[in-house]
Design a protein around this motif. Structure first.
Motif, PDB file in Angstrom:
ATOM      1  N   UNK A   1       4.124  -7.541  11.565  1.00 44.15           N
ATOM      2  CA  UNK A   1       3.134  -6.631  10.985  1.00 44.15           C
ATOM      3  C   UNK A   1       2.716  -5.690  12.100  1.00 44.15           C
ATOM      4  N   UNK A   2       3.292  -4.512  12.135  1.00 43.22           N
ATOM      5  CA  UNK A   2       3.231  -3.667  13.326  1.00 43.22           C
ATOM      6  C   UNK A   2       1.935  -2.873  13.429  1.00 43.22           C
ATOM      7  N   UNK A   3       1.413  -2.701  14.662  1.00 45.72           N
ATOM      8  CA  UNK A   3       0.111  -2.059  14.843  1.00 45.72           C
ATOM      9  C   UNK A   3       0.135  -0.541  14.993  1.00 45.72           C
ATOM     10  N   UNK A   4       1.318   0.068  15.222  1.00 46.33           N
ATOM     11  CA  UNK A   4       1.327   1.523  15.381  1.00 46.33           C
ATOM     12  C   UNK A   4       0.933   2.201  14.065  1.00 46.33           C
ATOM     13  N   UNK A   5       0.479   3.440  14.154  1.00 48.69           N
ATOM     14  CA  UNK A   5      -0.002   4.102  12.945  1.00 48.69           C
ATOM     15  C   UNK A   5       0.132   5.613  13.065  1.00 48.69           C
ATOM     16  N   UNK A   6       0.139   6.263  11.907  1.00 47.36           N
ATOM     17  CA  UNK A   6      -0.017   7.708  11.814  1.00 47.36           C
ATOM     18  C   UNK A   6      -1.386   7.972  11.207  1.00 47.36           C
ATOM     19  N   UNK A   7      -1.825   9.231  11.208  1.00 46.50           N
ATOM     20  CA  UNK A   7      -3.173   9.521  10.728  1.00 46.50           C
ATOM     21  C   UNK A   7      -3.138  10.507   9.570  1.00 46.50           C
ATOM     22  N   UNK A   8      -4.125  10.340   8.707  1.00 42.82           N
ATOM     23  CA  UNK A   8      -4.346  11.188   7.538  1.00 42.82           C
ATOM     24  C   UNK A   8      -3.089  11.278   6.664  1.00 42.82           C
ATOM     25  N   UNK A   9      -2.512  12.437   6.454  1.00 38.90           N
ATOM     26  CA  UNK A   9      -1.413  12.572   5.506  1.00 38.90           C
ATOM     27  C   UNK A   9      -0.026  12.434   6.143  1.00 38.90           C
ATOM     28  N   UNK A  10       0.035  12.130   7.437  1.00 44.49           N
ATOM     29  CA  UNK A  10       1.332  11.938   8.079  1.00 44.49           C
ATOM     30  C   UNK A  10       1.973  10.645   7.577  1.00 44.49           C
ATOM     31  N   UNK A  11       3.296  10.631   7.375  1.00 44.66           N
ATOM     32  CA  UNK A  11       3.949   9.384   6.933  1.00 44.66           C
ATOM     33  C   UNK A  11       3.864   8.318   8.010  1.00 44.66           C
ATOM     34  N   UNK A  12       3.769   7.075   7.594  1.00 43.29           N
ATOM     35  CA  UNK A  12       3.709   5.955   8.534  1.00 43.29           C
ATOM     36  C   UNK A  12       5.028   5.821   9.280  1.00 43.29           C
ATOM     37  N   UNK A  13       5.010   5.315  10.519  1.00 43.06           N
ATOM     38  CA  UNK A  13       6.258   5.071  11.255  1.00 43.06           C
ATOM     39  C   UNK A  13       7.180   4.141  10.464  1.00 43.06           C
ATOM     40  N   UNK A  14       8.488   4.322  10.612  1.00 44.58           N
ATOM     41  CA  UNK A  14       9.441   3.481   9.885  1.00 44.58           C
ATOM     42  C   UNK A  14      10.704   3.299  10.720  1.00 44.58           C
ATOM     43  N   UNK A  15      11.610   2.436  10.234  1.00 45.49           N
ATOM     44  CA  UNK A  15      12.853   2.121  10.930  1.00 45.49           C
ATOM     45  C   UNK A  15      14.005   2.203   9.934  1.00 45.49           C
ATOM     46  N   UNK A  16      15.215   2.408  10.431  1.00 44.98           N
ATOM     47  CA  UNK A  16      16.306   2.646   9.480  1.00 44.98           C
ATOM     48  C   UNK A  16      17.638   2.018   9.856  1.00 44.98           C
ATOM     49  N   UNK A  17      17.648   1.069  10.807  1.00 39.54           N
ATOM     50  CA  UNK A  17      18.939   0.466  11.165  1.00 39.54           C
ATOM     51  C   UNK A  17      18.927  -1.034  10.925  1.00 39.54           C
ATOM     52  N   UNK A  18      18.417  -1.806  11.885  1.00 40.83           N
ATOM     53  CA  UNK A  18      18.522  -3.268  11.804  1.00 40.83           C
ATOM     54  C   UNK A  18      17.347  -3.897  11.071  1.00 40.83           C
ATOM     55  N   UNK A  19      16.136  -3.456  11.339  1.00 43.56           N
ATOM     56  CA  UNK A  19      14.955  -4.034  10.704  1.00 43.56           C
ATOM     57  C   UNK A  19      14.903  -3.679   9.221  1.00 43.56           C
ATOM     58  N   UNK A  20      14.399  -4.608   8.427  1.00 43.09           N
ATOM     59  CA  UNK A  20      14.308  -4.422   6.973  1.00 43.09           C
ATOM     60  C   UNK A  20      12.844  -4.382   6.547  1.00 43.09           C
ATOM     61  N   UNK A  21      12.494  -3.398   5.713  1.00 48.68           N
ATOM     62  CA  UNK A  21      11.120  -3.332   5.199  1.00 48.68           C
ATOM     63  C   UNK A  21      10.871  -4.513   4.275  1.00 48.68           C
ATOM     64  N   UNK A  22       9.795  -5.244   4.544  1.00 47.47           N
ATOM     65  CA  UNK A  22       9.466  -6.420   3.741  1.00 47.47           C
ATOM     66  C   UNK A  22       9.004  -6.020   2.346  1.00 47.47           C
ATOM     67  N   UNK A  23       9.323  -6.822   1.331  1.00 45.28           N
ATOM     68  CA  UNK A  23       8.846  -6.521  -0.026  1.00 45.28           C
ATOM     69  C   UNK A  23       7.329  -6.564  -0.147  1.00 45.28           C
TER      70      UNK A  23
END
Length: 342
Positions: free
Chosen positions: A106-128
């Motif tokens: 459960x990652x602590x980094x963040x974006x603010x207001x209307x910016x999209x949240x940080x994400x990953x696209x290779x090995x890590x999988x977004x949890x349901x």
């Protein structure tokens, strides 16, 4: 090269970079009371190092899932966050139980207001499912309460004043009033169709923090005449205050006790030297059709910075077992988010 080793649980507070209460020894001991096990880890990678609390849950057939709440610290491997998390996960495989088939961050980094949240696209999988609320609003207390009050929405300031004018009384209650609060919490859960823990869960938190030097839990109650209307539980950890739980009666809600409680808690946080106050969870956007749209309006009405975290991300150790678990978790999400709330 990244290396990791076990450390005593109490070294999390002294060595950990993360300021989150979810990465503390007291949180580990609290979760151990309710079916989790914990591992405290120190990791080192080139010139960076930190500590990490990992919670372990045993499932049927000897399987184990690993969960990292609010960690690792967002500065770790910042230049290539996903590569760092993959290296960390691979190193932790030798420390975690043999039956552990994935680790969830459960990652602590963040974006603010209307910016999209940080994400990953290779090995890590977004949890349901996200465990901790990925969206929140955080108030800056560094200038004191009065500047904060002026920055609130006009309607919020009006409701705070209305509660005071009507005679709503706020008190810092002794933990022996927790059962009164829990009665309201059960009413709230039924009204809003949310899940809550058994009474012992909240009682244990107060017991653990009764003599803690760097963290303190407070119960604030709102009453009108002799009738209990609402109550909140706020955690004060280092220089941060976090609004954890709120409960309210179905009666006399027009007296705005929830606004009076937050105002009282904000003043208390300022007096304790806190620099931030985390509302700890809002809907992802100001969508009037969202089932919790009222919560969004209430919490953002106090002002502050809207933050979007990436939520929970998984690193699978066994792809087959992980795929099965994902399917079951997706079904659980459908039940709780769609079917149960119909």
């Amino acid at each position: 090269m990244l290396i990791a080793e076990r450390i005593p649980l109490d070294e999390l507070s002294s060595r950990g970079e993360s300021s989150s209460f979810l990465q503390t020894a007291f949180w580990a001991r609290h979760k151990e009371r309710f079916g989790w096990k914990s591992e405290a880890i120190r990791w080192k990678r080139e010139d960076q190092e930190g500590t990490l609390l990992i919670l372990l849950r045993t499932l049927p057939a000897g399987l184990v899932l690993a969960y990292v709440p609010e960690g690792p610290d967002w500065t770790a491997g910042k230049e290539d966050r996903e590569t760092f998390l993959v290296e960390l996960s691979q190193e932790l495989r030798g420390i975690l139980p043999l039956g552990c088939f994935f680790i969830r961050y459960d990652l602590p980094e963040f974006s603010v207001f209307d910016e999209p949240a940080p994400s990953f696209n290779t090995v890590l999988k977004k949890a349901p499912l996200d465990i901790q609320p990925p969206d929140t609003v955080v108030l800056d207390l560094s200038q004191g309460y009065e500047p904060l009050l002026r920055a609130m929405r006009k309607k919020t300031r009006y409701n705070i004043g209305l509660a005071a004018k009507k005679g709503v009384r706020i008190e810092k209650a002794h933990p022996d009033r927790l059962d009164d609060w829990y009665s309201l919490y059960r009413i709230t859960a039924q009204r809003d169709k949310i899940g809550i823990h058994p009474f012992a869960y909240y009682e244990n938190l107060f017991s653990l923090l009764s003599e803690n030097k760097e963290s303190r839990l407070e119960l604030f109650l709102a009453s009108f005449e002799e009738e209990l209307l609402a109550g909140i539980i706020v955690l004060f950890h280092k220089n941060e205050a976090t609004y954890l739980y709120g409960a309210s009666s179905n009666e006399k809600r027009n007296l705005m006790p929830a606004y009076a409680l937050q105002s009282f808690a904000l003043k208390e946080a300022v007096s304790r030297g806190c620099t931030t106050y985390d509302m700890f969870g809002i809907p992802p956007s100001n969508d009037p059709d969202h089932p919790m749209a009222g919560l969004y309006r209430f919490k953002t009405g106090f002002g502050g910075e809207i933050r979007h975290k990436p939520g929970a991300w998984d690193y699978p150790y066994s792809r087959l077992l992980y795929l099965v678990y994902r399917l079951l978790e997706s079904m659980r999400k459908f039940y709780h988010k769609r079917w149960k709330k119909r």
